[in-house]
Design an enzyme around this catalytic site. Structure first.
Site, mmCIF file in Angstrom:
data_model
loop_
_atom_site.group_PDB
_atom_site.id
_atom_site.type_symbol
_atom_site.label_atom_id
_atom_site.label_comp_id
_atom_site.label_asym_id
_atom_site.label_seq_id
_atom_site.Cartn_x
_atom_site.Cartn_y
_atom_site.Cartn_z
ATOM 1 N N GLU A 161 0.757 -1.164 0.040
ATOM 2 C CA GLU A 161 0.009 0.143 -0.007
ATOM 3 C C GLU A 161 0.773 1.332 0.030
ATOM 4 O OE1 GLU A 161 -3.613 0.230 0.329
ATOM 5 O OE2 GLU A 161 -3.448 -2.056 -0.078
ATOM 6 N N HIS A 221 -4.637 1.812 7.361
ATOM 7 C CA HIS A 221 -3.348 2.065 6.938
ATOM 8 C C HIS A 221 -2.668 2.564 8.187
ATOM 9 C CE1 HIS A 221 -4.646 2.758 2.420
ATOM 10 N NE2 HIS A 221 -3.805 1.530 2.610
ATOM 11 N N CYS A 240 -2.902 11.377 3.490
ATOM 12 C CA CYS A 240 -3.512 10.325 2.345
ATOM 13 C C CYS A 240 -3.302 11.044 1.173
ATOM 14 C CB CYS A 240 -4.738 9.822 2.545
ATOM 15 S SG CYS A 240 -5.215 9.044 4.006
HETATM 16 O O1 SUG Z 1 -7.750 3.009 0.050
HETATM 17 N N1 SUG Z 1 -10.491 5.142 0.058
HETATM 18 C C1 SUG Z 1 -9.182 5.011 0.255
HETATM 19 C C2 SUG Z 1 -8.503 5.863 1.124
HETATM 20 C C3 SUG Z 1 -6.846 5.927 1.325
HETATM 21 C C4 SUG Z 1 -6.367 6.486 2.249
HETATM 22 N N2 SUG Z 1 -5.115 6.459 2.269
HETATM 23 C C5 SUG Z 1 -4.155 6.459 3.276
HETATM 24 N N3 SUG Z 1 -4.621 6.404 4.305
HETATM 25 N N4 SUG Z 1 -3.024 6.906 3.079
HETATM 26 C C6 SUG Z 1 -8.756 3.612 0.408
HETATM 27 O O2 SUG Z 1 -9.333 2.783 1.266
HETATM 28 C C7 SUG Z 1 -12.705 4.707 -1.007
HETATM 29 C C8 SUG Z 1 -13.318 4.445 -2.423
HETATM 30 C C9 SUG Z 1 -14.870 4.287 -2.506
HETATM 31 O O3 SUG Z 1 -15.321 3.641 -1.460
HETATM 32 O O4 SUG Z 1 -15.245 4.520 -3.357
HETATM 33 C C10 SUG Z 1 -11.099 4.630 -0.981
HETATM 34 O O5 SUG Z 1 -10.707 3.852 -2.125
#
Ligand code: SUG
Length: 434
Positions: free
Chosen positions: A170, A244, A361
């Site tokens: 990730e 994460h 993020c």
């Molecule tokens: O991978 N949300 C992302 C958020 C990422 C956050 N990144 C960090 N913590 N660095 C994920 O879960 C939601 C998409 C949706 O539901 O349409 C999403 O992908």
């Protein structure tokens, strides 16, 4: 050495499809109507704020969505419209995955080991495969193309493609770098999840970063054994919604800002850190004061911890952390106490937050020397004038709203494509370059 934050611009297809298992914000906003234009302006506002603080700022571009080529790999054929229409009719969940603007969260784009840490003295970037979530696993091809373009100069940079999909990776969201300063050889901390965890209501929270993936990246980047460590995430953190590690901890230079329950064995992590970085400062939120649940709801630790030109550090926090009095009171104590964190800056990135993406993020950190900075493709670096140009395109081209049923509308498919094309044009990218 300076650290540049490369923010992902929120793409025109930003919507709430609830695609991320274990991400509570994504699940609880599933089916809501999104506001892509406002989302992109909020993200750009954060980039402008960083510039105003005197920090260099970079940009990564939204990916091409809806991704008809990805649907072709799944057996749909014909023109783009025919492919998208057939997917919507036969399996709308697939079209939702092909529509996601999730590449905005560039902390997940790659893991970055700056030049002082690596065997060959170059900055290494490994694109993340994001293979645990279907919609995110689509991203790595376009991310690789983009990073290879931005960091093309092989004297300073090495860009590696994604790892095989069996090893969940990730990117920098599960990675921290701690040292006496950006310029010093530092300790790189890779945080992995050992196994999927069950929540109290029986929900499944996958562990998205695998240990073997972290170890592979450390090997590829040429990190010495003494300069990196692999540590497990606390299961309770995963089960409370820290999908994460950057939702419960953030580091900058010699400072670790963390929740007490972020790691499976916190004493060991702190011991390793103190041994390797004698000047380390650990600022810890006790669970008795800030519960994990509150930390995750407010994204207090998903702030950017940055060194200001004067040498002080600032936390760039989401509005949600400002609004929770228990969190804000503790933060004021942190700023008043004897540690390098001297300033709190609040930004509004609510649209991204509703999908589980806070300030940290939305950015990928790349620490570079002056020479390496000058070698980055300047189209990926921002100043106020570039922000003005981008803002005008967003205001003109980005959809105002997207409701769940809109994803089946050809007009929206065309609009998302043409909005992105207008952005690339304004920034000087030729069609097909990315
Ligand atoms: O991978 N949300 C992302 C958020 C990422 C956050 N990144 C960090 N913590 N660095 C994920 O879960 C939601 C998409 C949706 O539901 O349409 C999403 O992908």
């Amino acid at each position: 050495m300076r650290e540049i934050n490369f923010d992902g611009l929120v793409g025109p297809s930003h919507n709430y499809a609830g695609l991320s298992l274990g991400n509570i914000a994504s699940a609880s906003n599933a089916g809501a109507t999104s506001a892509p234009r406002m989302a992109a302006l909020q993200g750009l506002g954060k980039m402008r704020r960083m510039l105003a603080l005197g920090l260099p700022q970079g940009l990564l571009l939204p990916q091409d969505r809806p991704d008809a080529d990805w649907l072709r790999k799944l057996g749909f054929s014909g023109s783009d419209d025919a492919v998208l229409r057939a997917a919507w009719e036969q399996d709308p969940a697939l079209l939702r995955n092909a529509f996601s603007a999730s590449s905005m969260w560039t902390a997940n784009a790659a893991t970055v080991s700056p030049a002082p840490d690596t065997a060959d003295g170059r900055c290494h970037l490994s694109v993340a495969n994001l293979s645990t979530m279907l919609h995110r696993g689509i991203e790595h091809d376009q991310t690789f193309r983009q990073l290879r373009l931005a960091f093309a100069d092989a004297r300073f940079f090495a860009v590696h493609p994604a790892l095989p999909p069996g090893l969940g990776d990730e990117g920098a969201a599960n990675f921290m770098r701690l040292g006496e300063s950006h310029a010093e050889r530092s300790l790189e901390v890779f945080v992995y999840g050992e196994r999927a965890v069950q929540g109290s209501a029986g929900q499944v929270f996958p562990a998205r970063q695998h240990r073997a993936a972290s170890a592979a990246i450390a090997r590829r980047h040429g990190l010495a054994a003494a300069d990196h460590t692999l540590v497990p995430q606390g299961e309770i953190a995963i089960a409370t919604g820290a999908f994460h590690n950057d939702v419960v901890a953030v580091a900058n230079e010699n400072v670790l800002f963390t929740h007490e329950q972020a790691f499976a064995d916190r004493d060991l992590v702190y011991r390793v850190l103190r041994r390797r970085v004698p000047g380390a400062v650990i600022v810890e939120a006790p669970a008795a004061r800030i519960s994990l649940d509150l930390a995750i709801r407010t994204y207090l630790f998903n702030s950017q911890l940055v060194t200001l030109p004067g040498g002080d550090m600032a936390l760039i926090l989401p509005q949600e952390a400002r609004e929770a009095s228990a969190v804000w009171e503790w933060l004021e104590e942190v700023v008043a106490a004897d540690n390098p964190i001297g300033r709190l800056e609040v930004v509004d990135v609510r649209e991204s937050m509703r999908n589980g993406g806070g300030p940290a993020c939305l950015r990928l950190r790349v620490a570079v020397s002056r020479e390496a900075h000058a070698a980055i493709d300047p189209r990926f670096l921002l100043d106020e004038r570039a922000c003005d140009r981008i803002e005008a395109v967003i205001a003109r081209e980005w959809p105002e709203n997207i409701a769940p049923e809109d994803l089946g509308e050809p007009d929206l498919w065309h609009r998302c494509r043409s909005a992105r094309a207008a952005l690339l044009d304004v920034l000087g990218f030729a069609a097909g370059e990315l």
